[in-house]
Design an enzyme around this catalytic site. Structure first.
Site, PDB file in Angstrom:
ATOM      1  N   GLU A 246     -12.239 -16.100   3.344  1.00 20.80           N
ATOM      2  CA  GLU A 246     -12.026 -15.839   1.918  1.00 20.80           C
ATOM      3  C   GLU A 246     -11.633 -17.133   1.216  1.00 20.80           C
ATOM      4  O   GLU A 246     -11.120 -18.063   1.842  1.00 20.80           O
ATOM      5  CB  GLU A 246     -10.940 -14.787   1.721  1.00 20.80           C
ATOM      6  N   LYS A 248      -9.633 -19.850  -0.612  1.00 18.37           N
ATOM      7  CA  LYS A 248      -8.214 -20.239  -0.675  1.00 18.37           C
ATOM      8  C   LYS A 248      -7.937 -20.745  -2.084  1.00 18.37           C
ATOM      9  O   LYS A 248      -8.431 -21.797  -2.482  1.00 18.37           O
ATOM     10  CB  LYS A 248      -7.887 -21.321   0.355  1.00 18.37           C
ATOM     11  N   ARG A 253       1.347 -17.985  -4.191  1.00 17.96           N
ATOM     12  CA  ARG A 253       1.288 -16.880  -3.239  1.00 17.96           C
ATOM     13  C   ARG A 253       2.413 -15.894  -3.530  1.00 17.96           C
ATOM     14  O   ARG A 253       3.579 -16.264  -3.600  1.00 17.96           O
ATOM     15  CB  ARG A 253       1.404 -17.400  -1.808  1.00 17.96           C
ATOM     16  N   ARG A 268       6.441 -16.648  -1.553  1.00 12.29           N
ATOM     17  CA  ARG A 268       6.374 -16.789  -0.101  1.00 12.29           C
ATOM     18  C   ARG A 268       7.724 -17.214   0.470  1.00 12.29           C
ATOM     19  O   ARG A 268       7.970 -17.105   1.669  1.00 12.29           O
ATOM     20  CB  ARG A 268       5.285 -17.796   0.293  1.00 12.29           C
ATOM     21  N   LYS A 420      -6.442 -22.138   7.799  1.00 14.13           N
ATOM     22  CA  LYS A 420      -6.872 -22.618   6.485  1.00 14.13           C
ATOM     23  C   LYS A 420      -7.707 -23.874   6.668  1.00 14.13           C
ATOM     24  O   LYS A 420      -7.385 -24.742   7.491  1.00 14.13           O
ATOM     25  CB  LYS A 420      -5.674 -22.878   5.578  1.00 14.13           C
TER      26      LYS A 420
END
Length: 551
Positions: A246, A248, A253, A268, A420
């Site tokens: 997906e 980034k 976040r 986060r 990532k």
């Protein structure tokens, strides 16, 4: 229980560097602790009086603690500061000053764990008129009855820096050992509740069966699952076999919690930022059915169909007033990508299933509420992941996430289940402001370097010490250069003019009261010496902060 008993345990923990010994010390202690004190002591063993999920904090800075210590022993703040310079921290300095004031008369009533715990928690409730004086008075109630050793750890607990080498992992292992529960069960209970005090209490009273009943609670922040860096799109997908890739996003976040009628937004880092995003609350309320849930996604600044730099969203988080003006200046979109709870916990479901539940639950007809752009990939269609990566970069985003299709959501854990892949890993440019001479074969060189960034006033604030990434030639050249720009020298430490700029790689940005910047770097390594840059070109605390929130 007397506070001195806990202090004795602190001292024993600080006297060994061996993890197993620390675990044994704590496990033996936990077995002896009565039920009413166990939650308190578990939190205090971490240097806190609030569980990780709590939004409460003592809100006390170094200067205020210095003032309280000075008042307690009858010396000026300047003398306290001198003691800190000599001893290395406020706790050790307090102990030293108490020793010199041994003739002082303190209250004879011994401190208890319950009293210390309650007094420190009370600090979070003090605000308004004369709050500083009232906080000092509260701390003095403790320090006036404390011995030198007790004062040492009271000060450290106020600043949440015990310096005994005990983290959550050791506490968890000690709970498991003390109450005969499986480590994996204790770890899972901790991941889901974010409350080691509760885990200890349930382990003692109900054992493994009780721990297995602990789960997520909407409205209570949970540590996010963390990603490692991917070595390459093709390598990662080949290893996983099936991956959900997906986009980034370069956003904020966020966990979106709904419990009853209340919607709460957490970062986060588990900070409540609901006040900063009333528009996000509205989008979420309109987009989800009237059920309790915990969803995860990114808040991204958007204008003219293009994402705005992450720092613009961070400006909204910092803002306490004129929120509606900020909403106009920095409009946002939400990109949801995971679901942890929907009517019931779903963290144990694989990501492919959680995504399906999310897609069925959310109404994305609202322009500002979106699902992340995804593609399901295996070794046979890796090109689809590459295409998504290229499309994401072209759209102004950071890269892609690569998630193993079969894996559950594991709060607080960084691993290869989620990766990532970014176009370019971020580094920091920082300036050397001091150093310490090396030992052994590197004794002739400056072996450790203090590095700093610029704050909003242009002042330099240190963020870490670094000694990795240098060859012997680098150290020789740097040592020669630093000797030419020395400002002062004390023992093995030198302070230098801010002339030499380093490019720094690191694994993570962390909050740290140890450094004036309030942040530090985990595992910093020098990528290079930037001879093309001067102090005016180095990065800022503002950028470090934005990277911290945006990791």
């Amino acid at each position: 229980m007397k506070y001195q008993e806990l202090v004795n345990v602190y001292e024993a923990l600080g006297a060994t560097t061996k993890r197993l010994e620390k675990t044994d010390i704590l496990a033996d202690f936990f077995k002896r602790v009565e039920e009413e004190d166990l939650e308190k002591i578990t939190l205090m063993a971490l240097g806190s009086v609030f569980p990780s999920w709590s939004e409460e904090e003592q809100g006390i800075g170094d200067k205020l603690v210095m003032k309280a210590v000075g008042d307690a022993v009858g010396v000026s703040v300047d003398i306290v500061e001198d003691a800190i310079r000599d001893e290395g921290d406020i706790g050790a300095a307090a102990e030293k000053l108490y020793a010199k004031k041994a003739q002082m008369t303190f209250f004879s009533q011994p401190l208890t764990v319950k009293f210390v715990y309650n007094q420190l928690r009370k600090l979070a409730t003090i605000s308004g008129s004369r709050s500083t004086a009232r906080k000092i008075s509260n701390i003095l109630e403790l320090l006036s009855s404390a011995s030198g050793k007790e004062a040492k750890y009271i000060c450290r607990t106020i600043l949440e820096e015990l310096r005994i080498g005990v983290g959550e992992g050791i506490i968890r292992d000690a709970i498991s050992q003390a109450f005969g529960v499986d480590k994996a069960v204790a770890e899972r209970a901790h991941m889901l509740t974010n409350d080691l005090g509760l885990v200890a209490k349930v382990a003692k009273l109900e054992g493994e069966d009780g721990l297995k009943k602990l789960t997520l609670i909407p409205g209570r922040a949970v540590k996010p699952m963390l990603a490692q860096l991917s070595e390459g799109i093709d390598i990662s997908i080949e290893e996983m076999g099936c991956a959900l890739c997906e986009t980034k996003y370069d956003g904020f976040r966020t966990q979106f919690h709904k419990k009853g009628d209340e919607i709460t937004l957490f970062t986060r880092r588990l900070e409540n930022v609901t006040h900063a995003f009333p528009d996000a609350v509205d989008f979420i309320r309109r987009g989800f059915p009237d059920e309790d849930f915990i969803a995860e996604g990114e808040i991204v600044g958007f204008k003219d169909d293009r994402p705005l730099p992450f720092q613009t969203v961070l400006q909204r988080v910092r803002r306490k007033y004129d929120i509606h003006d900020a909403m106009k200046n920095v409009p946002i979109k939400i990109f949801l990508y995971d679901l942890l709870y929907f009517k019931e916990p779903v963290v144990d479901e694989p990501i492919i299933k959680r995504r399906e539940i999310l897609e069925n639950a959310v109404d994305t007809s609202i322009d500002e509420l979106n699902l992340s752009d995804i593609v399901k990939v295996g070794p046979e269609n890796i090109d689809d992941a590459v295409e998504l990566f290229n499309r994401s970069i072209a759209g102004g985003h950071e890269g892609i996430m690569i998630k193993n299709c079969a894996e559950p959501y594991i709060p607080g854990i960084r691993g290869k289940k989620m990766l990532k892949f970014k176009a370019e890993p971020e580094t920091l440019d920082a300036v050397i402001v001091g150093g310490t001479k090396g030992i052994g074969k590197r004794g002739e060189f400056i072996g450790s370097y203090e590095i700093a960034l610029r704050d909003e006033y242009g002042e330099l604030q240190t963020i870490t010490k670094i000694g990795s990434g240098f060859s012997d030639d680098d150290l020789a050249n740097l040592t020669k250069q630093m000797k030419e720009i020395i400002i002062s020298e004390k023992g093995t430490h030198i302070t230098v003019q801010p002339k030499i700029v380093l490019e720094i790689k690191y694994s993570e940005i962390v909050k740290s009261p140890e450094y004036p910047a309030g942040y530090s770097l985990r595992f910093p390594i020098v990528k290079g010496i930037r001879t093309d840059k001067g102090v005016e070109d180095i990065d800022t605390i503002e950028r470090l902060e934005s990277m911290y929130y945006g990791e």
